[in-house]
Design an enzyme around this catalytic site. Structure first.
Site, mmCIF file in Angstrom:
data_model
loop_
_atom_site.group_PDB
_atom_site.id
_atom_site.type_symbol
_atom_site.label_atom_id
_atom_site.label_comp_id
_atom_site.label_asym_id
_atom_site.label_seq_id
_atom_site.Cartn_x
_atom_site.Cartn_y
_atom_site.Cartn_z
ATOM 1 N N ARG A 136 0.829 -1.208 0.000
ATOM 2 C CA ARG A 136 0.000 0.000 0.000
ATOM 3 C C ARG A 136 0.866 1.261 0.000
ATOM 4 N NH1 ARG A 136 -4.816 -1.161 2.312
ATOM 5 N NH2 ARG A 136 -3.741 -2.460 3.848
ATOM 6 N N TYR A 137 1.916 1.241 0.804
ATOM 7 C CA TYR A 137 2.818 2.389 0.928
ATOM 8 C C TYR A 137 4.129 2.035 0.207
ATOM 9 C CZ TYR A 137 -0.279 3.365 4.908
ATOM 10 O OH TYR A 137 -1.364 3.592 5.707
ATOM 11 N N ARG A 192 7.058 -0.125 2.358
ATOM 12 C CA ARG A 192 6.771 -1.270 3.217
ATOM 13 C C ARG A 192 5.661 -2.139 2.654
ATOM 14 N NH1 ARG A 192 5.345 3.586 4.972
ATOM 15 N NH2 ARG A 192 3.415 4.007 6.084
ATOM 16 N N CYS A 200 -5.629 -17.297 13.719
ATOM 17 C CA CYS A 200 -5.303 -16.492 14.903
ATOM 18 C C CYS A 200 -5.493 -17.363 16.151
ATOM 19 C CB CYS A 200 -6.226 -15.295 15.018
ATOM 20 S SG CYS A 200 -6.102 -14.157 13.633
ATOM 21 N N CYS A 259 -11.179 -11.859 17.272
ATOM 22 C CA CYS A 259 -11.776 -10.635 17.802
ATOM 23 C C CYS A 259 -13.081 -10.390 17.044
ATOM 24 C CB CYS A 259 -10.812 -9.473 17.589
ATOM 25 S SG CYS A 259 -9.138 -9.858 18.145
ATOM 26 N N CYS A 307 -12.868 -7.856 14.121
ATOM 27 C CA CYS A 307 -11.706 -7.992 13.240
ATOM 28 C C CYS A 307 -11.952 -7.383 11.869
ATOM 29 C CB CYS A 307 -11.353 -9.463 13.088
ATOM 30 S SG CYS A 307 -9.992 -9.710 11.927
ATOM 31 N N ARG A 348 -10.333 -8.144 9.272
ATOM 32 C CA ARG A 348 -10.181 -9.186 8.237
ATOM 33 C C ARG A 348 -11.079 -10.375 8.555
ATOM 34 N NH1 ARG A 348 -4.060 -8.162 8.337
ATOM 35 N NH2 ARG A 348 -3.880 -6.427 6.861
ATOM 36 N N ASP A 362 -12.506 -0.296 12.174
ATOM 37 C CA ASP A 362 -12.807 -0.327 10.745
ATOM 38 C C ASP A 362 -14.256 -0.720 10.488
ATOM 39 O OD1 ASP A 362 -10.155 0.302 9.804
ATOM 40 O OD2 ASP A 362 -9.558 -1.661 10.590
ATOM 41 N N ASP A 389 -8.033 4.100 9.220
ATOM 42 C CA ASP A 389 -7.660 3.504 7.935
ATOM 43 C C ASP A 389 -8.754 3.897 6.947
ATOM 44 O OD1 ASP A 389 -5.607 1.745 6.804
ATOM 45 O OD2 ASP A 389 -5.657 0.852 8.816
ATOM 46 N N LYS A 410 -3.607 4.996 6.296
ATOM 47 C CA LYS A 410 -4.019 5.572 7.587
ATOM 48 C C LYS A 410 -3.814 7.077 7.592
ATOM 49 C CE LYS A 410 -2.487 1.655 10.320
ATOM 50 N NZ LYS A 410 -2.023 0.948 9.113
HETATM 51 S S1 SF4 Z 1 -7.877 -8.444 14.903
HETATM 52 FE FE1 SF4 Z 1 -8.314 -10.110 13.433
HETATM 53 S S2 SF4 Z 1 -6.300 -10.693 12.652
HETATM 54 FE FE2 SF4 Z 1 -5.959 -9.567 14.569
HETATM 55 S S3 SF4 Z 1 -5.897 -11.149 16.204
HETATM 56 FE FE3 SF4 Z 1 -7.998 -10.350 16.093
HETATM 57 S S4 SF4 Z 1 -9.024 -11.818 14.728
HETATM 58 FE FE4 SF4 Z 1 -6.835 -12.085 14.367
#
Ligand code: SF4
Length: 351
Positions: A91-92, A95, A104, A108, A111, A113, A272, A309, A316
């Protein structure tokens, strides 16, 4: 290393008293759509007497996750638009993200993603080699950020292989690992894994994702200390979450706890626009007000940058409060600068 017990279904969460039995059916629908995992060490930090339990709110599925808002996006930060080869997000200019796994230790509920993590996709060596070739072929890449999923769910052997490959690329100078494992499953941060985090001749940073001081259990603090003692600089990444850390006290306690663990708060992310996460997003005005309160209350060491973001993959941008205002025009132009008590002061227009 003994395998940590992880709760992976609403029924298991219910057996541990984290979900009422009559909600299991509804939550099975959520679990069929978005991955669920809550390792026992993190589950042990829940407090049934706390109606705002930050562990439950972040990791136990909620039926509201099935309510997608029109403005929510399956790829909220536009990874796909910047992915020249599988596993790389560029993206940048200087990096790239290198996604090593979709898995994971904990999932979360907010999340960004969430549409991709948790899929049991077997790591593909050919794809990893192609991603490394992309990095080798782009001399402008100064920093590689290992992400996923969570790169620290990999074995020490696999992580070592990746680090060895990165160590051999001259133009890469910095490797950053983004992880939740020290919080979710601290015992996995073994001395062997810590050794594997280092790429010879490069600076390795670890960014630890933590959103509430309660996540920093004694075991999590010890896991972070193992990395810090090994000379790895630690950064804190947090997400502003409604009902978790959207009060001045909660943020103060979190930032102080991070600094006490030798983790420098780096970013406070505005959550997000991931599908089904509206109930966990705070509004931007709340975030700015909290940043203002933080500035007055805690040391500069405890100040993260509040960032958003930009949807669509535009990167960001800082969205914290403004303290400097240019007022007047031409000959009378000057600045007004606000102090940590909210009082405004003149500052001259010229050097
Ligand atoms: S935010 Fe998403 S990618 Fe990061 S630890 Fe939590 S579930 Fe996994």
């Amino acid at each position: 290393m003994a395998k940590t017990q992880t709760l992976r279904s609403p029924a298991q969460l219910s057996d541990r008293g984290l979900v009422p039995a009559d909600r299991v059916g509804a939550l099975n629908e959520v679990a069929a759509r978005y991955a669920v995992a809550l390792p026992a060490p993190l589950a042990a930090l829940t407090d049934r007497a706390d109606p705002r339990d930050p562990i439950v709110r972040q990791f136990v599925p909620d039926a509201r996750e099935l309510e997608t808002q029109p403005h929510e996006l399956t790829d909220p930060i536009g990874d796909d638009a910047h992915s020249p080869v599988p596993g790389i997000v560029h993206r940048y200019p200087d990096r790239v993200l290198l996604k090593l796994t979709q898995i994971c230790a904990v999932y979360c509920r907010f999340c960004f993603r969430r549409e991709t993590v948790g899929k049991p996709v077997a790591p593909d060596r050919a794809a990893l080699e192609a991603a490394l070739d992309y990095i080798r072929g782009h001399a402008e890449i100064w920093e590689v950020i290992l992400t996923g999923g969570d790169p620290l769910v990999l074995s020490a052997r696999r992580l070592r292989e990746v680090m060895k490959a990165l160590a051999a690329i001259d133009h890469v100078k910095v490797v950053r690992i983004h992880t939740r494992v020290p919080i979710a499953d601290p015992a996995q941060i073994t001395p062997e894994l810590v050794r594997a985090m280092k790429a010879s001749g490069k600076a390795t940073y670890v960014a630890v994702h933590v959103n509430h001081a309660r996540e920093l259990s004694d075991a999590a603090r010890a896991a972070c200390a193992r990395m810090a003692d090994a000379g790895i600089p630690l950064l804190g990444q947090s997400v502003l979450l409604a009902g978790v850390n959207d009060t001045a006290d909660a943020l103060r306690d979190l930032m102080r706890a991070l600094v006490e663990c030798r983790i420098k708060p780096y970013y406070l992310h505005h959550a997000d626009l991931a599908p089904g996460t509206a109930h966990l997003r705070a509004d931007i005005e709340t975030g700015q007000e909290l940043m203002r309160e933080l500035r007055g209350r805690v040391s500069g060491l405890c100040q993260p940058t509040y960032v958003l973001d930009i949807p669509g993959g535009h990167g960001k941008s800082p969205i914290g409060p403004d303290y400097l205002e240019r007022v007047g025009s031409n000959g009378s132009a000057h600045y007004m600068i606000e102090d940590f008590n909210g009082r405004r002061h003149d500052y001259p227009p010229r050097r």
